[in-house]
Scaffold this motif. Structure first.
Motif, PDB file in Angstrom:
ATOM      1  N   ILE A 275       0.889  -1.179   0.062  1.00 48.01           N
ATOM      2  CA  ILE A 275       0.083   0.076  -0.029  1.00 48.01           C
ATOM      3  C   ILE A 275       0.850   1.195  -0.029  1.00 48.01           C
ATOM      4  N   SER A 276       1.894   1.335   0.742  1.00 44.71           N
ATOM      5  CA  SER A 276       2.874   2.620   0.630  1.00 44.71           C
ATOM      6  C   SER A 276       3.405   2.561  -0.518  1.00 44.71           C
ATOM      7  N   SER A 277       3.903   1.607  -1.237  1.00 45.94           N
ATOM      8  CA  SER A 277       4.525   1.556  -2.636  1.00 45.94           C
ATOM      9  C   SER A 277       3.433   2.257  -3.627  1.00 45.94           C
ATOM     10  N   ALA A 278       1.958   1.513  -3.423  1.00 47.58           N
ATOM     11  CA  ALA A 278       1.061   2.040  -4.253  1.00 47.58           C
ATOM     12  C   ALA A 278       0.768   3.561  -4.223  1.00 47.58           C
ATOM     13  N   ILE A 279       0.688   4.249  -2.924  1.00 49.78           N
ATOM     14  CA  ILE A 279       0.823   5.643  -2.679  1.00 49.78           C
ATOM     15  C   ILE A 279       1.753   6.579  -3.236  1.00 49.78           C
ATOM     16  N   THR A 280       3.212   5.846  -3.115  1.00 54.54           N
ATOM     17  CA  THR A 280       4.191   6.566  -3.707  1.00 54.54           C
ATOM     18  C   THR A 280       4.061   6.642  -5.237  1.00 54.54           C
ATOM     19  N   LEU A 281       3.584   5.598  -5.854  1.00 54.07           N
ATOM     20  CA  LEU A 281       3.472   5.685  -7.185  1.00 54.07           C
ATOM     21  C   LEU A 281       2.131   6.905  -7.745  1.00 54.07           C
ATOM     22  N   VAL A 282       1.022   6.869  -6.745  1.00 58.69           N
ATOM     23  CA  VAL A 282       0.333   8.109  -6.976  1.00 58.69           C
ATOM     24  C   VAL A 282       0.742   9.325  -6.951  1.00 58.69           C
ATOM     25  N   ILE A 283       1.744   9.536  -6.057  1.00 58.74           N
ATOM     26  CA  ILE A 283       2.260  10.721  -5.722  1.00 58.74           C
ATOM     27  C   ILE A 283       3.415  11.073  -6.785  1.00 58.74           C
ATOM     28  N   PHE A 284       4.166  10.344  -7.364  1.00 60.02           N
ATOM     29  CA  PHE A 284       5.294  10.377  -8.287  1.00 60.02           C
ATOM     30  C   PHE A 284       4.455  10.783  -9.495  1.00 60.02           C
ATOM     31  N   PHE A 285       3.632   9.954 -10.116  1.00 59.13           N
ATOM     32  CA  PHE A 285       2.763  10.121 -11.268  1.00 59.13           C
ATOM     33  C   PHE A 285       1.378  10.446 -10.939  1.00 59.13           C
ATOM     34  N   PRO A 286       1.178  11.705 -10.707  1.00 57.79           N
ATOM     35  CA  PRO A 286      -0.311  11.989 -10.400  1.00 57.79           C
ATOM     36  C   PRO A 286      -1.176  12.467 -11.630  1.00 57.79           C
ATOM     37  N   ARG A 287      -2.455  11.725 -11.651  1.00 54.53           N
ATOM     38  CA  ARG A 287      -3.070  11.681 -12.764  1.00 54.53           C
ATOM     39  C   ARG A 287      -3.932  13.020 -12.687  1.00 54.53           C
ATOM     40  N   SER A 288      -4.163  13.445 -13.800  1.00 56.78           N
ATOM     41  CA  SER A 288      -5.298  14.403 -14.096  1.00 56.78           C
ATOM     42  C   SER A 288      -6.624  13.987 -14.883  1.00 56.78           C
ATOM     43  N   VAL A 289      -7.578  13.656 -13.978  1.00 58.07           N
ATOM     44  CA  VAL A 289      -8.750  13.081 -14.414  1.00 58.07           C
ATOM     45  C   VAL A 289      -9.386  14.100 -15.323  1.00 58.07           C
ATOM     46  N   GLU A 290      -9.260  15.430 -14.744  1.00 58.17           N
ATOM     47  CA  GLU A 290      -9.896  16.571 -15.736  1.00 58.17           C
ATOM     48  C   GLU A 290      -9.408  16.433 -17.119  1.00 58.17           C
ATOM     49  N   GLY A 291      -8.148  16.515 -17.196  1.00 56.31           N
ATOM     50  CA  GLY A 291      -7.254  16.138 -18.608  1.00 56.31           C
ATOM     51  C   GLY A 291      -7.659  15.102 -19.310  1.00 56.31           C
ATOM     52  N   GLU A 292      -7.746  14.021 -18.664  1.00 53.48           N
ATOM     53  CA  GLU A 292      -8.287  12.538 -19.232  1.00 53.48           C
ATOM     54  C   GLU A 292      -9.605  12.755 -20.027  1.00 53.48           C
ATOM     55  N   VAL A 293     -10.672  13.295 -19.165  1.00 47.91           N
ATOM     56  CA  VAL A 293     -12.128  13.319 -19.480  1.00 47.91           C
ATOM     57  C   VAL A 293     -11.974  14.400 -20.602  1.00 47.91           C
ATOM     58  N   GLN A 294     -11.138  15.630 -20.736  1.00 45.98           N
ATOM     59  CA  GLN A 294     -11.232  16.550 -21.775  1.00 45.98           C
ATOM     60  C   GLN A 294     -10.733  15.791 -22.980  1.00 45.98           C
ATOM     61  N   SER A 295      -9.448  15.031 -22.654  1.00 46.77           N
ATOM     62  CA  SER A 295      -8.798  14.212 -23.814  1.00 46.77           C
ATOM     63  C   SER A 295      -9.972  13.453 -24.802  1.00 46.77           C
ATOM     64  N   ARG A 296     -10.513  12.472 -23.898  1.00 43.44           N
ATOM     65  CA  ARG A 296     -11.692  11.656 -24.498  1.00 43.44           C
ATOM     66  C   ARG A 296     -12.861  12.432 -25.189  1.00 43.44           C
ATOM     67  N   HIS A 297     -13.127  13.323 -24.612  1.00 35.97           N
ATOM     68  CA  HIS A 297     -14.151  14.332 -25.139  1.00 35.97           C
ATOM     69  C   HIS A 297     -13.665  14.821 -26.500  1.00 35.97           C
ATOM     70  N   ALA A 298     -12.321  15.379 -26.540  1.00 32.03           N
ATOM     71  CA  ALA A 298     -11.789  15.910 -27.589  1.00 32.03           C
ATOM     72  C   ALA A 298     -11.753  14.734 -28.873  1.00 32.03           C
TER      73      ALA A 298
END
Length: 469
Positions: A275-298
Protein backbone atom coordinates in the motif's frame (compact mmCIF):
# COMPACT_ATOMS: atom_id res chain seq x y z
CA UNK A 1 12.34 -17.91 5.88
CA UNK A 2 12.42 -21.65 6.58
CA UNK A 3 10.29 -21.28 9.69
CA UNK A 4 7.59 -19.34 7.77
CA UNK A 5 4.66 -21.20 6.26
CA UNK A 6 4.09 -21.27 2.49
CA UNK A 7 0.87 -19.26 2.96
CA UNK A 8 2.92 -16.29 4.13
CA UNK A 9 4.82 -16.04 0.87
CA UNK A 10 1.58 -16.68 -1.00
CA UNK A 11 0.19 -13.50 0.61
CA UNK A 12 3.33 -11.63 -0.43
CA UNK A 13 3.03 -12.98 -3.98
CA UNK A 14 -0.63 -12.02 -4.38
CA UNK A 15 -0.19 -8.51 -2.96
CA UNK A 16 2.98 -7.79 -4.94
CA UNK A 17 1.31 -9.01 -8.13
CA UNK A 18 -1.61 -6.68 -7.45
CA UNK A 19 0.91 -3.87 -6.98
CA UNK A 20 2.49 -4.70 -10.34
CA UNK A 21 -0.93 -4.73 -12.03
CA UNK A 22 -1.80 -1.38 -10.46
CA UNK A 23 1.56 -0.03 -11.62
CA UNK A 24 0.81 -0.97 -15.24
CA UNK A 25 -2.75 0.35 -15.05
CA UNK A 26 -1.72 3.67 -13.50
CA UNK A 27 1.15 4.33 -15.90
CA UNK A 28 -1.09 3.50 -18.86
CA UNK A 29 -3.72 5.95 -17.64
CA UNK A 30 -1.04 8.50 -16.76
CA UNK A 31 0.59 8.92 -20.18
CA UNK A 32 0.41 5.58 -22.03
CA UNK A 33 3.86 4.53 -20.67
CA UNK A 34 5.56 7.58 -22.16
CA UNK A 35 7.19 8.31 -18.79
CA UNK A 36 9.20 5.08 -19.20
CA UNK A 37 11.02 6.39 -22.26
CA UNK A 38 14.59 7.55 -21.84
CA UNK A 39 13.94 10.83 -23.67
CA UNK A 40 10.45 11.66 -22.47
CA UNK A 41 10.17 15.23 -23.74
CA UNK A 42 12.69 18.08 -23.77
CA UNK A 43 12.81 18.30 -19.95
CA UNK A 44 13.58 14.66 -19.23
CA UNK A 45 16.70 15.12 -17.11
CA UNK A 46 18.98 12.69 -15.31
CA UNK A 47 17.29 13.29 -11.94
CA UNK A 48 13.84 12.36 -13.17
CA UNK A 49 15.18 9.32 -15.01
CA UNK A 50 16.99 8.14 -11.89
CA UNK A 51 13.95 8.53 -9.65
CA UNK A 52 11.64 6.92 -12.18
CA UNK A 53 13.76 3.85 -12.91
CA UNK A 54 14.86 3.21 -9.32
CA UNK A 55 11.29 3.18 -8.06
CA UNK A 56 9.93 1.16 -10.98
CA UNK A 57 12.75 -1.39 -10.60
CA UNK A 58 11.92 -2.04 -6.94
CA UNK A 59 8.43 -3.37 -7.75
CA UNK A 60 9.58 -6.25 -10.03
CA UNK A 61 12.30 -7.13 -7.53
CA UNK A 62 9.72 -7.49 -4.73
CA UNK A 63 7.53 -9.58 -7.03
CA UNK A 64 10.44 -11.87 -7.93
CA UNK A 65 11.38 -12.30 -4.26
CA UNK A 66 7.82 -13.14 -3.21
CA UNK A 67 6.89 -15.44 -6.09
CA UNK A 68 10.26 -17.20 -6.01
CA UNK A 69 10.07 -18.12 -2.34
CA UNK A 70 6.38 -19.03 -2.66
CA UNK A 71 7.23 -21.56 -5.37
CA UNK A 72 10.11 -22.99 -3.31
CA UNK A 73 8.06 -23.24 -0.12
CA UNK A 74 5.17 -25.03 -1.80
CA UNK A 75 7.47 -27.42 -3.63
CA UNK A 76 9.36 -28.31 -0.45
CA UNK A 77 6.16 -28.56 1.58
CA UNK A 78 5.87 -29.52 5.25
CA UNK A 79 7.64 -32.13 7.35
CA UNK A 80 6.76 -34.07 10.52
CA UNK A 81 9.27 -33.86 13.34
CA UNK A 82 8.63 -35.81 16.56
CA UNK A 83 9.57 -32.98 18.87
CA UNK A 84 8.03 -30.10 16.89
CA UNK A 85 5.12 -31.63 15.01
CA UNK A 86 4.25 -30.58 11.47
CA UNK A 87 6.41 -27.64 10.41
CA UNK A 88 7.70 -26.19 7.12
CA UNK A 89 10.70 -28.12 5.88
CA UNK A 90 13.96 -26.51 7.13
CA UNK A 91 16.25 -25.07 4.50
CA UNK A 92 18.94 -27.66 5.33
CA UNK A 93 16.68 -30.36 3.85
CA UNK A 94 15.89 -28.47 0.64
CA UNK A 95 17.12 -29.58 -2.76
CA UNK A 96 20.37 -28.09 -3.98
CA UNK A 97 18.72 -25.96 -6.66
CA UNK A 98 16.42 -24.39 -4.08
CA UNK A 99 19.35 -23.78 -1.74
CA UNK A 100 21.19 -22.00 -4.54
CA UNK A 101 18.19 -19.69 -5.10
CA UNK A 102 18.13 -18.38 -1.51
CA UNK A 103 20.92 -15.82 -1.81
CA UNK A 104 19.86 -14.32 -5.20
CA UNK A 105 16.30 -13.87 -3.96
CA UNK A 106 17.43 -12.14 -0.78
CA UNK A 107 19.81 -9.97 -2.78
CA UNK A 108 16.90 -8.87 -4.97
CA UNK A 109 14.90 -8.00 -1.87
CA UNK A 110 17.81 -6.00 -0.43
CA UNK A 111 18.23 -4.04 -3.69
CA UNK A 112 14.49 -3.34 -3.82
CA UNK A 113 14.54 -2.10 -0.22
CA UNK A 114 17.56 0.09 -0.98
CA UNK A 115 15.72 1.68 -3.91
CA UNK A 116 12.70 2.25 -1.66
CA UNK A 117 14.92 4.12 0.80
CA UNK A 118 16.32 6.22 -2.06
CA UNK A 119 12.77 7.20 -2.99
CA UNK A 120 11.75 7.96 0.60
CA UNK A 121 14.90 9.97 1.26
CA UNK A 122 14.33 12.06 -1.86
CA UNK A 123 10.81 12.89 -0.77
CA UNK A 124 11.98 13.72 2.75
CA UNK A 125 14.67 16.09 1.47
CA UNK A 126 12.32 17.62 -1.08
CA UNK A 127 9.58 18.38 1.44
CA UNK A 128 12.14 19.84 3.86
CA UNK A 129 13.41 22.04 1.03
CA UNK A 130 9.89 23.06 0.05
CA UNK A 131 8.78 23.97 3.56
CA UNK A 132 11.97 25.85 4.47
CA UNK A 133 12.65 27.54 1.12
CA UNK A 134 10.58 30.70 1.72
CA UNK A 135 10.71 33.31 -1.03
CA UNK A 136 14.41 32.80 -1.80
CA UNK A 137 15.06 31.83 -5.43
CA UNK A 138 17.07 28.77 -4.37
CA UNK A 139 17.80 25.97 -6.78
CA UNK A 140 16.86 22.49 -5.61
CA UNK A 141 19.86 20.92 -7.33
CA UNK A 142 22.28 23.24 -5.54
CA UNK A 143 20.69 23.04 -2.12
CA UNK A 144 21.99 21.21 0.92
CA UNK A 145 18.94 18.95 0.86
CA UNK A 146 19.78 17.66 -2.60
CA UNK A 147 23.39 16.94 -1.56
CA UNK A 148 22.10 15.13 1.51
CA UNK A 149 19.89 12.99 -0.71
CA UNK A 150 22.83 12.12 -2.98
CA UNK A 151 25.02 11.02 -0.06
CA UNK A 152 22.21 9.13 1.66
CA UNK A 153 21.25 7.36 -1.56
CA UNK A 154 24.81 6.17 -2.12
CA UNK A 155 24.92 4.85 1.43
CA UNK A 156 21.56 3.05 1.03
CA UNK A 157 22.40 1.33 -2.26
CA UNK A 158 25.76 0.28 -0.83
CA UNK A 159 25.13 -1.02 2.68
CA UNK A 160 21.91 -2.96 2.02
CA UNK A 161 23.39 -5.37 -0.56
CA UNK A 162 26.63 -5.62 1.43
CA UNK A 163 24.80 -6.76 4.56
CA UNK A 164 23.12 -9.50 2.55
CA UNK A 165 26.39 -10.51 0.88
CA UNK A 166 28.42 -10.70 4.11
CA UNK A 167 25.81 -12.83 5.92
CA UNK A 168 24.94 -15.20 3.06
CA UNK A 169 26.64 -18.22 4.67
CA UNK A 170 23.74 -18.66 7.11
CA UNK A 171 20.33 -18.01 5.48
CA UNK A 172 18.63 -17.47 8.86
CA UNK A 173 21.16 -14.80 9.86
CA UNK A 174 21.09 -13.34 6.36
CA UNK A 175 17.33 -12.89 6.64
CA UNK A 176 17.53 -11.39 10.13
CA UNK A 177 20.31 -8.90 9.37
CA UNK A 178 18.76 -7.86 6.05
CA UNK A 179 15.49 -7.12 7.80
CA UNK A 180 17.33 -5.31 10.59
CA UNK A 181 19.39 -3.11 8.25
CA UNK A 182 16.43 -2.19 6.08
CA UNK A 183 14.09 -1.73 9.02
CA UNK A 184 16.40 0.69 10.84
CA UNK A 185 16.96 2.77 7.71
CA UNK A 186 13.28 2.96 6.77
CA UNK A 187 12.21 3.64 10.36
CA UNK A 188 14.59 6.59 10.65
CA UNK A 189 13.28 8.09 7.41
CA UNK A 190 9.68 7.57 8.49
CA UNK A 191 10.25 9.23 11.85
CA UNK A 192 11.87 12.20 10.12
CA UNK A 193 8.65 12.64 8.16
CA UNK A 194 6.58 13.20 11.31
CA UNK A 195 7.77 16.80 11.96
CA UNK A 196 7.01 17.70 8.34
CA UNK A 197 3.49 16.32 8.58
CA UNK A 198 2.99 18.15 11.87
CA UNK A 199 4.07 21.53 10.48
CA UNK A 200 2.46 21.17 7.06
CA UNK A 201 -1.01 22.54 8.03
CA UNK A 202 0.58 25.78 9.22
CA UNK A 203 2.57 25.85 5.98
CA UNK A 204 -0.68 25.60 4.01
CA UNK A 205 -2.23 28.41 6.07
CA UNK A 206 0.79 30.54 5.21
CA UNK A 207 0.26 29.82 1.52
CA UNK A 208 -3.36 30.94 1.76
CA UNK A 209 -2.33 34.19 3.43
CA UNK A 210 0.18 34.78 0.62
CA UNK A 211 -2.57 34.45 -2.01
CA UNK A 212 -1.25 31.27 -3.58
CA UNK A 213 -3.46 29.81 -6.29
CA UNK A 214 -6.23 27.64 -4.87
CA UNK A 215 -5.47 24.79 -7.26
CA UNK A 216 -1.93 24.62 -5.89
CA UNK A 217 -3.25 24.55 -2.33
CA UNK A 218 -5.63 21.74 -3.26
CA UNK A 219 -2.77 19.71 -4.78
CA UNK A 220 -0.56 20.24 -1.73
CA UNK A 221 -3.41 19.33 0.62
CA UNK A 222 -4.01 16.13 -1.33
CA UNK A 223 -0.33 15.20 -1.18
CA UNK A 224 -0.28 15.96 2.56
CA UNK A 225 -3.15 13.55 3.18
CA UNK A 226 -1.52 10.89 1.00
CA UNK A 227 1.76 11.30 2.89
CA UNK A 228 -0.06 10.86 6.21
CA UNK A 229 -1.55 7.59 4.99
CA UNK A 230 1.76 6.45 3.58
CA UNK A 231 3.61 7.09 6.85
CA UNK A 232 1.08 4.90 8.66
CA UNK A 233 1.55 2.04 6.20
CA UNK A 234 5.32 2.47 6.27
CA UNK A 235 5.22 1.87 10.00
CA UNK A 236 3.04 -1.19 9.40
CA UNK A 237 5.70 -2.40 6.93
CA UNK A 238 8.80 -1.61 9.01
CA UNK A 239 7.87 -2.41 12.60
CA UNK A 240 6.93 -6.10 12.05
CA UNK A 241 10.19 -6.73 10.22
CA UNK A 242 12.13 -5.02 13.01
CA UNK A 243 10.47 -7.22 15.62
CA UNK A 244 11.29 -10.37 13.67
CA UNK A 245 14.85 -9.18 12.97
CA UNK A 246 15.69 -8.25 16.56
CA UNK A 247 14.24 -11.53 17.79
CA UNK A 248 16.12 -13.42 15.07
CA UNK A 249 19.60 -12.17 15.98
CA UNK A 250 19.15 -13.07 19.65
CA UNK A 251 20.39 -16.45 20.97
CA UNK A 252 16.90 -17.48 22.05
CA UNK A 253 13.98 -16.64 19.77
CA UNK A 254 10.52 -16.15 21.19
CA UNK A 255 8.56 -14.45 18.43
CA UNK A 256 9.98 -16.51 15.57
CA UNK A 257 9.16 -19.76 17.39
CA UNK A 258 5.47 -18.90 17.33
CA UNK A 259 3.74 -19.69 14.04
CA UNK A 260 0.91 -17.25 14.80
CA UNK A 261 3.10 -14.21 15.43
CA UNK A 262 5.40 -15.03 12.54
CA UNK A 263 2.59 -15.27 10.01
CA UNK A 264 0.75 -12.25 11.43
CA UNK A 265 3.79 -9.96 11.37
CA UNK A 266 4.94 -10.99 7.90
CA UNK A 267 1.43 -10.58 6.47
CA UNK A 268 1.14 -7.11 8.02
CA UNK A 269 4.54 -6.21 6.55
CA UNK A 270 3.36 -7.29 3.10
CA UNK A 271 0.22 -5.17 3.42
CA UNK A 272 2.16 -2.09 4.52
CA UNK A 273 4.82 -2.51 1.83
CA UNK A 274 2.33 -2.83 -1.04
CA UNK A 275 0.00 0.00 0.00
CA UNK A 276 2.83 2.45 0.76
CA UNK A 277 4.42 1.68 -2.61
CA UNK A 278 1.09 2.23 -4.37
CA UNK A 279 0.70 5.62 -2.67
CA UNK A 280 4.23 6.52 -3.74
CA UNK A 281 3.26 5.70 -7.32
CA UNK A 282 0.24 8.01 -7.11
CA UNK A 283 2.38 10.83 -5.68
CA UNK A 284 5.19 10.49 -8.21
CA UNK A 285 2.88 10.17 -11.20
CA UNK A 286 -0.27 12.15 -10.35
CA UNK A 287 -3.08 11.65 -12.82
CA UNK A 288 -5.22 14.52 -14.06
CA UNK A 289 -8.72 13.11 -14.37
CA UNK A 290 -9.95 16.42 -15.74
CA UNK A 291 -7.37 16.30 -18.53
CA UNK A 292 -8.23 12.68 -19.32
CA UNK A 293 -11.92 13.53 -19.61
CA UNK A 294 -11.13 16.49 -21.86
CA UNK A 295 -8.90 14.29 -24.01
CA UNK A 296 -11.63 11.65 -24.44
CA UNK A 297 -14.16 14.38 -25.20
CA UNK A 298 -11.81 15.91 -27.77
CA UNK A 299 -11.30 12.51 -29.40
CA UNK A 300 -15.04 11.95 -29.57
CA UNK A 301 -15.66 15.43 -30.97
CA UNK A 302 -12.91 14.96 -33.53
CA UNK A 303 -14.38 11.68 -34.75
CA UNK A 304 -17.88 13.16 -34.92
CA UNK A 305 -16.65 16.20 -36.83
CA UNK A 306 -14.80 13.94 -39.29
CA UNK A 307 -17.94 11.89 -39.89
CA UNK A 308 -19.99 15.09 -40.27
CA UNK A 309 -17.55 16.51 -42.83
CA UNK A 310 -17.56 13.29 -44.82
CA UNK A 311 -21.35 13.14 -44.90
CA UNK A 312 -21.51 16.82 -45.85
CA UNK A 313 -19.06 16.27 -48.72
CA UNK A 314 -21.08 13.28 -49.92
CA UNK A 315 -24.29 15.31 -49.92
CA UNK A 316 -22.57 18.19 -51.71
CA UNK A 317 -21.14 15.88 -54.38
CA UNK A 318 -24.54 14.29 -54.91
CA UNK A 319 -26.18 17.71 -55.21
CA UNK A 320 -23.61 18.85 -57.74
CA UNK A 321 -24.11 15.64 -59.74
CA UNK A 322 -27.89 16.09 -59.79
CA UNK A 323 -27.51 19.76 -60.71
CA UNK A 324 -25.14 18.98 -63.61
CA UNK A 325 -27.48 16.30 -64.93
CA UNK A 326 -30.56 18.53 -64.77
CA UNK A 327 -29.02 21.80 -66.00
CA UNK A 328 -29.49 22.75 -69.65
CA UNK A 329 -26.51 23.90 -71.73
CA UNK A 330 -27.94 27.40 -72.06
CA UNK A 331 -28.15 27.92 -68.31
CA UNK A 332 -25.62 30.16 -66.63
CA UNK A 333 -23.05 28.62 -64.37
CA UNK A 334 -23.11 29.64 -60.78
CA UNK A 335 -20.40 32.17 -59.88
CA UNK A 336 -17.65 30.75 -57.69
CA UNK A 337 -18.17 33.52 -55.15
CA UNK A 338 -21.78 32.53 -54.68
CA UNK A 339 -20.79 29.08 -53.48
CA UNK A 340 -19.29 30.47 -50.29
CA UNK A 341 -21.89 32.91 -49.04
CA UNK A 342 -24.16 32.69 -46.07
CA UNK A 343 -27.08 31.77 -48.32
CA UNK A 344 -25.57 28.34 -49.01
CA UNK A 345 -26.81 26.03 -46.31
CA UNK A 346 -24.18 23.43 -47.12
CA UNK A 347 -21.17 25.70 -46.65
CA UNK A 348 -19.80 26.22 -43.16
CA UNK A 349 -17.84 29.30 -44.22
CA UNK A 350 -18.89 32.87 -43.72
CA UNK A 351 -18.64 35.75 -46.13
CA UNK A 352 -15.07 37.00 -46.35
CA UNK A 353 -13.78 39.56 -45.73
CA UNK A 354 -16.06 40.63 -42.87
CA UNK A 355 -17.36 44.12 -42.53
CA UNK A 356 -15.38 46.64 -40.54
CA UNK A 357 -18.30 47.30 -38.27
CA UNK A 358 -18.41 43.66 -37.19
CA UNK A 359 -14.84 42.79 -36.31
CA UNK A 360 -12.66 45.88 -36.64
CA UNK A 361 -12.33 48.97 -34.52
CA UNK A 362 -10.58 52.17 -35.46
CA UNK A 363 -7.69 52.75 -33.09
CA UNK A 364 -7.36 56.35 -31.91
CA UNK A 365 -4.45 58.18 -33.52
CA UNK A 366 -3.79 55.46 -36.10
CA UNK A 367 -5.10 54.84 -39.58
CA UNK A 368 -4.69 51.11 -39.20
CA UNK A 369 -7.80 49.35 -37.86
CA UNK A 370 -7.31 47.58 -34.56
CA UNK A 371 -8.78 44.12 -33.86
CA UNK A 372 -11.61 44.09 -31.40
CA UNK A 373 -10.97 42.34 -28.09
CA UNK A 374 -14.19 40.36 -28.44
CA UNK A 375 -13.21 37.58 -30.89
CA UNK A 376 -10.27 35.54 -29.61
CA UNK A 377 -8.71 32.66 -31.51
CA UNK A 378 -7.94 29.55 -29.49
CA UNK A 379 -5.15 27.64 -31.32
CA UNK A 380 -4.84 23.90 -31.70
CA UNK A 381 -3.48 22.21 -28.57
CA UNK A 382 -1.84 18.83 -28.24
CA UNK A 383 -2.54 17.15 -24.91
CA UNK A 384 -0.28 14.66 -23.14
CA UNK A 385 -2.00 11.65 -24.73
CA UNK A 386 -1.21 12.96 -28.24
CA UNK A 387 -4.75 14.03 -29.12
CA UNK A 388 -5.01 17.38 -30.89
CA UNK A 389 -7.81 19.62 -29.62
CA UNK A 390 -9.04 21.74 -32.51
CA UNK A 391 -8.93 25.50 -32.08
CA UNK A 392 -11.86 27.84 -32.51
CA UNK A 393 -12.89 31.48 -32.38
CA UNK A 394 -14.52 32.22 -29.04
CA UNK A 395 -15.54 35.46 -27.37
CA UNK A 396 -12.93 36.63 -24.91
CA UNK A 397 -13.69 37.04 -21.24
CA UNK A 398 -11.97 39.85 -19.37
CA UNK A 399 -12.23 37.84 -16.19
CA UNK A 400 -10.04 35.09 -17.66
CA UNK A 401 -7.31 37.55 -18.53
CA UNK A 402 -7.56 39.16 -15.14
CA UNK A 403 -7.29 35.78 -13.41
CA UNK A 404 -4.07 34.89 -15.25
CA UNK A 405 -2.63 38.32 -14.66
CA UNK A 406 -3.58 38.20 -11.01
CA UNK A 407 -1.98 34.77 -10.65
CA UNK A 408 1.22 36.05 -12.25
CA UNK A 409 1.22 39.13 -10.04
CA UNK A 410 0.69 37.04 -6.90
CA UNK A 411 3.53 34.75 -7.87
CA UNK A 412 5.86 37.68 -8.52
CA UNK A 413 5.10 39.53 -5.30
CA UNK A 414 4.49 36.53 -3.02
CA UNK A 415 6.80 35.57 -0.16
CA UNK A 416 6.55 31.91 -1.18
CA UNK A 417 9.09 30.03 -3.27
CA UNK A 418 8.03 29.76 -6.96
CA UNK A 419 8.31 25.97 -6.69
CA UNK A 420 5.23 26.00 -4.48
CA UNK A 421 3.13 27.89 -7.04
CA UNK A 422 3.82 25.26 -9.71
CA UNK A 423 4.01 22.11 -7.59
CA UNK A 424 2.84 18.92 -9.31
CA UNK A 425 5.12 16.08 -8.20
CA UNK A 426 8.34 15.61 -6.17
CA UNK A 427 10.16 14.35 -9.29
CA UNK A 428 8.42 16.51 -11.93
CA UNK A 429 8.11 19.81 -10.09
CA UNK A 430 11.28 21.41 -11.44
CA UNK A 431 10.27 20.66 -15.03
CA UNK A 432 6.83 22.17 -14.59
CA UNK A 433 8.40 25.15 -12.85
CA UNK A 434 10.58 25.91 -15.88
CA UNK A 435 7.60 25.47 -18.22
CA UNK A 436 5.40 27.77 -16.17
CA UNK A 437 8.10 30.44 -15.91
CA UNK A 438 8.47 30.45 -19.70
CA UNK A 439 4.71 30.85 -20.11
CA UNK A 440 4.72 33.70 -17.61
CA UNK A 441 7.44 35.48 -19.56
CA UNK A 442 5.35 35.21 -22.71
CA UNK A 443 2.30 36.48 -20.87
CA UNK A 444 4.11 39.54 -19.51
CA UNK A 445 4.80 40.64 -23.07
CA UNK A 446 1.11 41.46 -23.46
CA UNK A 447 0.16 42.31 -19.87
CA UNK A 448 1.61 45.06 -17.69
CA UNK A 449 1.06 44.82 -13.94
CA UNK A 450 1.47 48.18 -12.23
CA UNK A 451 0.84 48.68 -8.51
CA UNK A 452 -1.31 45.57 -8.27
CA UNK A 453 -3.74 46.65 -11.02
CA UNK A 454 -3.99 44.99 -14.40
CA UNK A 455 -3.80 47.37 -17.33
CA UNK A 456 -4.26 45.56 -20.64
CA UNK A 457 -2.60 46.97 -23.74
CA UNK A 458 -3.73 45.97 -27.21
CA UNK A 459 -1.07 45.55 -29.86
CA UNK A 460 -1.24 46.15 -33.61
CA UNK A 461 1.14 43.95 -35.60
CA UNK A 462 2.82 45.47 -38.64
CA UNK A 463 5.53 44.25 -40.95
CA UNK A 464 8.16 46.13 -38.93
CA UNK A 465 7.01 44.99 -35.48
CA UNK A 466 4.32 45.59 -32.84
CA UNK A 467 3.26 49.01 -31.66
CA UNK A 468 1.37 49.52 -28.38
CA UNK A 469 -1.88 51.42 -28.51
Amino acid sequence: MSHTSPATYLVWSVLSSLLGAFLLFHLWKFDRFKCLKWNNGPYSGAFKRLMTYTYLTSVPCIMAYSIGFAVIKYKEGLILLPEYGIIPKPWQLWSQSHKNAIFPLYLLFAIAWAFEMVTHLEELCFWLFLVNAGSVQQDWFRSLYFKTWVVGSLVAVTYMPLVTIFTRSDPIKCEAFTFLAGGLGSLSLTLWFLPILWSFPSFLRGLKSNCVDMRTIVRLTTFHELNCLRVVFRLIFVLPFLVLAVDGIRPHQHVNDSMFWTELLTSLAALGCVISSAITLVIFFPRSVEGEVQSRHATREKSLSRVSRQSRHVRRDSDLTDRDSCTSPSSQKRPPSAMYTNSDVHSPLREYPPRDSDHLLKSPGLDVPMPSPNPVFSPNRRVASGIVIQGSVVPSSPSNLTERALHAHDQRTSNVHPFVHNFTSPIGEYIHYVHEMLSLVLMYVNVDLMDGAQQTRWYVKRHYGARAV
